[in-house]
Design a protein around this motif. Structure first.
Motif, PDB file in Angstrom:
ATOM      1  N   VAL A  96       0.965  -1.216   0.078  1.00 41.91           N
ATOM      2  CA  VAL A  96      -0.076   0.075  -0.218  1.00 41.91           C
ATOM      3  C   VAL A  96       1.079   1.212   0.095  1.00 41.91           C
ATOM      4  CG1 VAL A  96      -1.808   1.028   1.331  1.00 41.91           C
ATOM      5  CG2 VAL A  96      -1.917  -1.209   1.109  1.00 41.91           C
ATOM      6  N   TYR A 133      -4.870   2.474  -6.553  1.00 43.62           N
ATOM      7  CA  TYR A 133      -4.713   3.468  -5.378  1.00 43.62           C
ATOM      8  C   TYR A 133      -4.555   4.998  -5.950  1.00 43.62           C
ATOM      9  CZ  TYR A 133      -3.098  -0.586  -2.853  1.00 43.62           C
ATOM     10  OH  TYR A 133      -3.055  -1.817  -2.251  1.00 43.62           O
ATOM     11  N   TRP A 197      -7.230   0.524   2.773  1.00 39.57           N
ATOM     12  CA  TRP A 197      -6.478  -0.276   1.893  1.00 39.57           C
ATOM     13  C   TRP A 197      -5.461  -1.118   2.804  1.00 39.57           C
ATOM     14  CZ3 TRP A 197      -4.688   4.812  -1.262  1.00 39.57           C
ATOM     15  CH2 TRP A 197      -5.785   5.183  -2.199  1.00 39.57           C
TER      16      TRP A 197
END
Length: 256
Positions: A96, A133, A197
């Motif tokens: 992430v 993302y 996330w």
């Protein structure tokens, strides 16, 4: 700009932005186990030799967090300038993006905010990562470009412009109620999205974690050392203390 500013304070504005930084930090503390690193203990309160600039820097790490920095620099009682930072660098167990917040008050009386997800792969080729993302933030980025209350802030540093993501939210604006509330809303939305996330992330394969950690560290160190604001920090704090602060931003003296 700093040399020309009048000798006035911005205490209320500083307190609002520092309060926002603390709100975000409290959310992180509620989600992660964080341990303060003893290497920055002597930076929890520091000042220039003449006392005109003060600051604080704390840094943490944990099972999921490699390095988290929570800091401020300024003197709101005497100066319009201040800067505060909350950056969270994840460990290599997941991929992430890292999380960056920076808020500040400028000598001309405006505020500045920088809110971003720091990429951990090459976005130009890793399209799945880009779509996952960064696409969710693209509409917000485009909408803010058209917001007449804000002015895009562009770093003079070539490296920092490369360091930032293509959907970075980096603006200055007048310190109105609307602008401050917009900053708070954007910051909390960014953090809340990031936490989902983290919770949903797949683990990085064991044999890929060392390379990812090395990339993360290089990025963190380069970002700290190439910040054009370091020259100003040296001028007001002296090279020894300024170098200590820069090393602390990337964990150069870390103990844990």
């Amino acid at each position: 700009m700093l040399e020309q500013q009048p000798n006035v304070g911005s205490t209320t504005l500083f307190e609002q932005l520092w309060g926002l930084t603390n709100e975000l930090c409290q959310k992180l503390e509620a989600r992660f186990q964080l341990h303060p690193d003893p290497s920055v203990e002597n930076l929890q309160q520091y000042s220039s030799l003449d006392g005109n600039m003060k600051g604080s820097l704390t840094a943490f790490s944990g099972e999921e967090i490699d390095w988290l920095v929570h800091s401020w620099l300024g003197n709101p009682e005497k100066s319009n300038f201040s800067t505060m930072r909350l950056t969270t660098w994840l460990k290599s167990h997941i991929q992430v993006p890292h999380l960056a917040f920076e808020f500040g008050t400028l000598p001309n009386g405006n505020i500045l905010f920088y809110i971003d997800y720091i990429a951990r792969t090459e976005l130009i080729t890793d399209l799945a990562y880009l779509d996952r993302y960064y696409e969710p933030v693209n509409q917000t980025f485009l909408k803010l470009q058209e917001d007449s209350r804000l002015k895009v802030f562009i770093s003079k540093s070539l490296y920092l412009r490369l360091f930032q993501s293509p959907v970075k939210l980096c603006y200055t604006g007048a310190p109105t109620f609307e602008t401050l509330e917009l900053t708070r809303t954007l910051a909390h939305e960014t953090l809340d999205r990031w936490l989902t996330w983290v919770d949903a992330a797949e683990p990085v394969p064991e044999d890929a974690r060392e390379a990812l950690a090395a990339r993360d560290l290089a990025l963190r160190r380069n970002g700290a050392e190439r910040d054009p604001g370091n020259k100003f920090v040296v001028q007001i704090l002296g090279s020894e203390l300024a170098d200590k602060i820069v090393r602390s931003l990337w964990g150069g003296d870390r103990i844990l």
